[in-house]
Design a protein around this motif. Structure first.
Motif: not given
Length: 184
Positions: A53-72, A80-82
């Motif tokens: 969980l912690q690593e997934a959130f760190l990943d998500a926040f570090n890579r949030i610029a890559d989130f293109r909003q093609e999904t929620t 990322i968690v899976i």
């Protein structure tokens, strides 16, 4: 026609892109419990699920610029968690039983939803006793909604192996539940 996803937390996500720590904490509070449960179903260990969980959130926040909003954002974070959870299992050297040499696997019979009134704690306990390969495929298929093609891709196994692991996991789970006297 292209599918459009409306993310009700888009403003928070945009604030996170701008480095807003308060927005990150709000996102964390919104998704932490659900994402922890996803990780726990896969890794079957509280401490490892917390690490995932912690690593997934760190990943998500570090890579949030890559989130293109093609999904929620939630679906993106869940992926990322899976992936993190599966990597943890790989570190534990999870072994999938290869069934490439086995002939065709029988189709899955239709589920009878009326017989699925089993006690939640008995199921959780029995699921925890399943071998990693069985538990992961069963969780991804039943709880996360992936089909066997997607599971095969995620776990780097064949579709046939995914189907067989799923069928064997169901049999083993039923056997464990019957041993405990949980009626079908």
């Amino acid at each position: 026609m292209e599918t459009v996803y409306i993310d009700k937390h888009a403003d928070l996500v945009n604030d996170c892109r701008n480095g807003n720590r308060k927005a990150q904490f709000e996102i964390y509070k919104l998704y932490a419990t659900a994402m922890y449960n996803v990780a726990l179903r896969i890794v079957n260990d509280d401490a490892e699920a917390e690490d995932v969980l912690q690593e997934a959130f760190l990943d998500a926040f570090n890579r949030i610029a890559d989130f293109r909003q093609e999904t929620t954002f939630g679906l993106w974070l869940k992926q990322i968690v899976i992936n993190r959870s599966i990597n943890y299992l790989r570190k534990r050297k999870m072994e999938m039983v290869s069934v490439d040499s086995v002939a065709d696997v029988a189709d899955e019979p239709a589920a009878d939803f009326e017989e699925t009134h089993l006690k939640v704690e008995a199921i959780k306990s029995a699921m925890a006793e399943l071998p990693d390969g069985y538990r992961v495929v069963l969780s991804l298929y039943l709880f996360e909604g992936y089909d066997h093609e997607e599971i095969a891709h995620i776990l780097k196994i064949t579709e046939n192996t995914s189907r067989t692991q799923y069928m064997r996991a169901k049999r083993k789970l039923n056997s464990l539940l019957e041993m405990r006297g949980v009626a079908r």
